[in-house]
Scaffold this motif. Structure first.
Motif, mmCIF file in Angstrom:
data_model
loop_
_atom_site.group_PDB
_atom_site.id
_atom_site.type_symbol
_atom_site.label_atom_id
_atom_site.label_comp_id
_atom_site.label_asym_id
_atom_site.label_seq_id
_atom_site.Cartn_x
_atom_site.Cartn_y
_atom_site.Cartn_z
ATOM 1 N N ARG A 149 9.814 -2.581 0.931
ATOM 2 C CA ARG A 149 8.548 -2.724 1.725
ATOM 3 C C ARG A 149 8.973 -3.600 2.911
ATOM 4 O O ARG A 149 8.276 -3.917 3.762
ATOM 5 C CB ARG A 149 7.517 -3.432 1.093
ATOM 6 C CG ARG A 149 7.042 -2.648 -0.076
ATOM 7 C CD ARG A 149 5.990 -3.504 -0.982
ATOM 8 N NE ARG A 149 5.146 -2.602 -1.860
ATOM 9 C CZ ARG A 149 5.795 -2.073 -3.041
ATOM 10 N NH1 ARG A 149 6.878 -2.192 -3.440
ATOM 11 N NH2 ARG A 149 4.791 -1.118 -3.632
ATOM 12 N N ARG A 182 6.429 -4.480 -8.932
ATOM 13 C CA ARG A 182 5.682 -3.819 -7.872
ATOM 14 C C ARG A 182 4.308 -4.788 -7.609
ATOM 15 O O ARG A 182 3.954 -4.903 -6.302
ATOM 16 C CB ARG A 182 5.199 -2.555 -8.366
ATOM 17 C CG ARG A 182 4.123 -1.762 -7.586
ATOM 18 C CD ARG A 182 3.786 -0.336 -8.026
ATOM 19 N NE ARG A 182 2.527 0.188 -7.441
ATOM 20 C CZ ARG A 182 2.114 1.331 -7.685
ATOM 21 N NH1 ARG A 182 2.743 2.118 -8.697
ATOM 22 N NH2 ARG A 182 1.310 1.681 -6.736
ATOM 23 N N GLU A 203 3.081 -6.178 -3.866
ATOM 24 C CA GLU A 203 1.918 -5.673 -3.303
ATOM 25 C C GLU A 203 1.052 -7.038 -2.944
ATOM 26 O O GLU A 203 0.482 -7.187 -1.895
ATOM 27 C CB GLU A 203 1.305 -5.069 -4.291
ATOM 28 C CG GLU A 203 1.800 -3.510 -4.331
ATOM 29 C CD GLU A 203 1.200 -2.929 -5.385
ATOM 30 O OE1 GLU A 203 1.303 -1.711 -5.400
ATOM 31 O OE2 GLU A 203 0.297 -3.352 -6.218
ATOM 32 N N THR A 238 3.014 -8.782 0.123
ATOM 33 C CA THR A 238 2.802 -7.957 1.613
ATOM 34 C C THR A 238 1.254 -7.911 1.668
ATOM 35 O O THR A 238 1.017 -7.193 2.869
ATOM 36 C CB THR A 238 3.726 -6.718 1.222
ATOM 37 O OG1 THR A 238 3.124 -5.948 0.218
ATOM 38 C CG2 THR A 238 5.034 -6.949 0.977
ATOM 39 N N GLU A 277 -0.897 -5.659 0.093
ATOM 40 C CA GLU A 277 -1.242 -4.386 -0.283
ATOM 41 C C GLU A 277 -2.343 -4.492 -1.263
ATOM 42 O O GLU A 277 -2.502 -5.446 -1.844
ATOM 43 C CB GLU A 277 -0.299 -3.561 -0.441
ATOM 44 C CG GLU A 277 1.124 -3.362 0.370
ATOM 45 C CD GLU A 277 2.166 -2.724 -0.326
ATOM 46 O OE1 GLU A 277 1.813 -1.394 -1.145
ATOM 47 O OE2 GLU A 277 3.250 -2.835 -0.049
ATOM 48 N N ALA A 278 -2.811 -3.238 -1.315
ATOM 49 C CA ALA A 278 -3.831 -3.204 -2.556
ATOM 50 C C ALA A 278 -3.241 -3.082 -3.729
ATOM 51 O O ALA A 278 -2.026 -2.539 -3.767
ATOM 52 C CB ALA A 278 -4.836 -1.762 -2.320
ATOM 53 N N THR A 279 -3.432 -3.694 -4.756
ATOM 54 C CA THR A 279 -2.622 -3.970 -6.047
ATOM 55 C C THR A 279 -3.120 -2.764 -7.046
ATOM 56 O O THR A 279 -3.871 -2.430 -7.241
ATOM 57 C CB THR A 279 -2.704 -5.370 -6.657
ATOM 58 O OG1 THR A 279 -4.045 -5.489 -6.872
ATOM 59 C CG2 THR A 279 -2.169 -6.357 -5.932
#
Length: 410
Positions: free
Chosen positions: A24, A387, A391, A394, A396-398
């Motif tokens: 990422r 992952r 997420e 960073t 992000e949506a998990t």
């Protein structure tokens, strides 16, 4: 020697965290005292347990508890001094294993288990390691009709609640799938949706090499030197980052305790030994002898015999009495020949009192993240944990809701 994130611990969980962060765009340093995959991740049964929607509970029936108390059981042994020290943990573990509480915990646990095979396959493909994964499932075998019937009822509930795939094996079908097993077995249960691994250490090593190919750096270092500001000492010098992920498996409590987190974490130790098969005998699937609490798995090195749980201090000397006790029983189940290892290997499973891993931020310390406590399912849940942490870090949506795994629940 500055990075975006330092990941402490190069077992399956730490390596997967490092891979997912590096892919990422984070600059990641992975730190361990040994090469990747050479502690707990080296010696497991090699199962990626898609069926494992219910975490391993503490027994609650009086007969089983009395049997364990005698410390002669094949599947569980203990050191007396460790029992005294871990009594508060065991009490919480017992309470959380109440059927209603256990079922509630499974609803959260299953959200991780749902992704275990797909996430491993994706990561293995990226790491050019797909050949190490075997989509062959695994099986439980039974010596008595009563045990088979009881376990069948449990698995039927798993199927109703979570769609767990299972095939019931009568003796004829079992002999067809595993012709070299003991012919007196009453039957088995086969879980086709789970994968197995021919060499867990090689798989973690492949994932670590993929991490380095993505631009990540691995360092031999001492996690005990971690200090706020998130700096840690390595053989190459001091490295630092604004964020750090503690993924030290059974040693995670040492790092977390120094920072003021008192977590109900304990260790279940286990042992393995490899054997050659006799003559042309062949074991096609990993096989759990349910009544006797050990598992045989075909591995690259030979047939691996893995034991149940030993409650002991994390770094206490080896006491492989369980291995000695089950070996003759395993030889009757499958024709094992000579031992292939000079001595028994010992590993440590890091367990929380509510059977759920700790995954997420330690909010009292900005930049501190936890990823440990996976108990018997570290190999199973490594990639999905990596992952999920990546997420969250960073923004992000998990892929799953991380709330049940937060450290603040303790």
């Amino acid at each position: 020697m500055k990075f975006d994130t330092v990941v402490l611990g190069a077992g399956i969980v730490g390596v997967c965290v490092a891979v997912h962060l590096q892919k990422r765009g984070r600059q990641v340093a992975l730190v361990d005292r040994k090469l990747p995959g050479n502690e707990t991740s080296f010696g497991n049964a090699g199962l990626i347990q898609r069926e494992g929607v219910y975490p391993y509970a503490f027994p609650r029936d009086l007969g089983t508890l009395l049997r364990y108390a005698r410390n002669q059981s094949l599947d569980v042994r203990y050191h007396a001094d460790a029992i005294l020290k871990t009594a508060p943990f065991l009490w919480q573990y017992w309470r959380n294993s109440h059927p209603a509480r256990h079922a509630a915990l499974a609803k959260s646990y299953a959200t991780l288990i749902e992704h275990c095979v797909s996430e491993h396959r994706a990561l293995a493909a990226d790491a050019d390691a797909s050949a190490l994964l075997r989509p062959i499932g695994w099986m439980k075998v039974f010596r008595t009709e009563s045990c088979l019937d009881a376990e069948t009822r449990v698995v039927e509930r798993w199927h109703r609640e979570y769609g767990v795939e299972c095939e019931s094996l009568d003796p004829a079908r079992l002999r067809q799938m595993e012709p070299d097993l003991d012919k007196t077995l009453k039957g088995g249960l086969y879980f086709p949706a789970s994968d197995s691994v021919s060499d867990p250490n090689a798989l973690v090593t492949a994932y670590a090499k993929h991490f380095e190919a993505l631009g990540g750096r691995f360092f031999i270092g001492d996690a005990d030197t971690l200090r706020e500001g998130w700096a840690v000492d390595t053989e190459a010098g001091t490295i630092s980052a604004p964020s750090v992920v503690v993924a030290l498996g059974p040693w995670s409590d040492r790092a977390s305790a120094r920072l003021g987190y008192r977590l109900p974490l304990a260790v279940k130790r286990g042992y393995h030994m490899h054997y050659a098969p006799q003559g042309t005998a062949r074991l096609n699937h990993p096989v759990l002898d349910v009544e006797n609490g050990y598992l045989l798995a075909p591995m690259a090195r030979g047939i691996r015999l893995t034991t149940g749980a030993e409650i002991a201090e994390c770094d206490a000397p080896k006491t492989p009495t369980q291995l000695a006790a089950v070996e003759p029983i395993a030889r009757a189940l499958f024709p094992l020949a000579n031992r292939l290892d000079d001595e028994a290997w010992m590993g440590r499973r890091p367990c929380t009192a509510d059977m759920l891993p700790i995954i997420g931020p330690a909010r009292r310390h900005p930049g501190l993240w936890f990823a440990f406590g996976h108990s018997h399912h570290g190999l199973t849940l490594g990639p999905i944990t990596g992952r999920l942490i990546a997420e969250m870090i960073t923004g992000e949506a998990t892929v799953v809701d991380p709330h049940p795994f937060r450290v603040e629940r303790f």
